[in-house]
Design an enzyme around this catalytic site. Structure first.
Site, PDB file in Angstrom:
ATOM      1  N   CYS A   1       0.872  -1.176   0.000  1.00 31.54           N
ATOM      2  CA  CYS A   1       0.000   0.000   0.000  1.00 31.54           C
ATOM      3  C   CYS A   1       0.904   1.219   0.000  1.00 31.54           C
ATOM      4  CB  CYS A   1      -0.914   0.007   1.216  1.00 31.54           C
ATOM      5  SG  CYS A   1      -1.980   1.474   1.288  1.00 31.54           S
TER       6      CYS A   1
ATOM      7  N   GLU B   1      -3.373   0.913  -6.778  1.00 27.63           N
ATOM      8  CA  GLU B   1      -2.290  -0.014  -7.068  1.00 27.63           C
ATOM      9  C   GLU B   1      -2.003   0.022  -8.557  1.00 27.63           C
ATOM     10  OE1 GLU B   1       0.607  -1.258  -6.286  1.00 27.63           O
ATOM     11  OE2 GLU B   1      -0.392  -2.072  -4.496  1.00 27.63           O
TER      12      GLU B   1
END
Length: 271
Positions: A2, A114
């Site tokens: 993350c 992402e």
């Protein structure tokens, strides 16, 4: 992993969702659609109030810096590298094990970004190409639109170069726990595009479903084996993902337009 996420919910919304008992209006943050490492972020934690006679843990909404600085660090310079802790090793790594035992938090988000790691990119890297292709970013979020509650850790660090009464004498920092990305089909998948989170990236933030919030935040739970059971991945089929503009790749860009769903990957990007 993350490395970027979106957090647009206000303190009143978060306080209601997580049954927060204490938050300070002066710690209010503006909506952030491109949260990057070292920024200040909201976290939810259970901890006794400072200078209070009652030792009972109180659920608080706090403003912390993203990028954990262990209490034993000589300097805070490594914080930007410690934004994630792996669920598989968090109980044993020196930088995280103390926080895992006693200082756990929830880091609320709308979802996370992402960038896809595709086969073409890997082939180019193997061939020694110097110019890396543009990656297509995806936004990952709960399919039902609920808050994305990321499992996190927090830590205190004392800057010994400053006097006790200095406002920056103490740093309070946090890290997001990550786990292996789901290989099961997404609840809503882009077309064309990846059909599972693992097809986007091999890691993902560990999302805690509401039934685990109290146990995760409870500071009286300190047994590593007991706590590791809480690191199990969430049930499958809760997430969706969709392509977003590559403008999110630049941390200077910040606005709700970053969350707009594209009909497909941008021209010239992978996937």
């Amino acid at each position: 992993m993350c490395g970027r996420y979106a957090a647009s919910r206000g303190p009143e919304d978060l306080a209601g969702t997580f049954e927060v008992e204490k938050w300070e209006p002066e710690e209010t943050l503006a909506p952030d659609y491109n949260v990057a490492p070292t920024k200040e972020v909201y976290v939810v934690l259970d901890r006794p109030l400072k200078d209070a006679d009652d030792p009972r843990p109180v659920r608080q909404l706090r403003k912390l810096k993203w990028g954990l600085v262990p209490s034993w660090s000589k300097t805070p310079e490594g914080a930007a590298r410690m934004i994630n802790a792996r669920a598989e090793t968090v109980h044993e790594k020196p930088s995280y094990r103390r926080a895992f035992a006693a200082r756990r938090c929830v880091i609320p988000a709308d979802g996370y970004y992402e960038w896809v790691t595709g086969a073409q990119e890997r082939d180019l890297e193997v061939e020694g190409k110097k110019k890396r292709p543009r990656k297509q970013p995806y936004f990952v979020l709960p399919a039902d639109g609920s808050v994305f509650a990321m499992a996190g850790l927090y830590e205190f660090w004392r800057d010994k170069t400053l006097p006790d009464d200095h406002p920056r004498a103490w740093w309070v920092t946090c890290s997001v726990i990550t786990t292996e990305a789901e290989t099961s089909p997404l609840a809503v998948a882009p077309e064309p595009g990846p059909h599972s989170l693992a097809e986007i990236h091999p890691r993902m933030p560990l999302m805690l479903t509401p039934d685990r919030w109290d146990a995760w935040l409870d500071p009286s739970r300190t047994d590593p084996d007991d706590l590791r059971a809480l690191l199990a991945p969430p049930p499958e089929g809760l997430m969706r993902a969709y392509p977003v503009t590559t403008a999110v790749s630049n941390v200077r860009n910040n606005g709700p337009e970053l969350l707009k769903e594209l009909e497909g990957p941008e021209e010239g990007t992978l996937f």
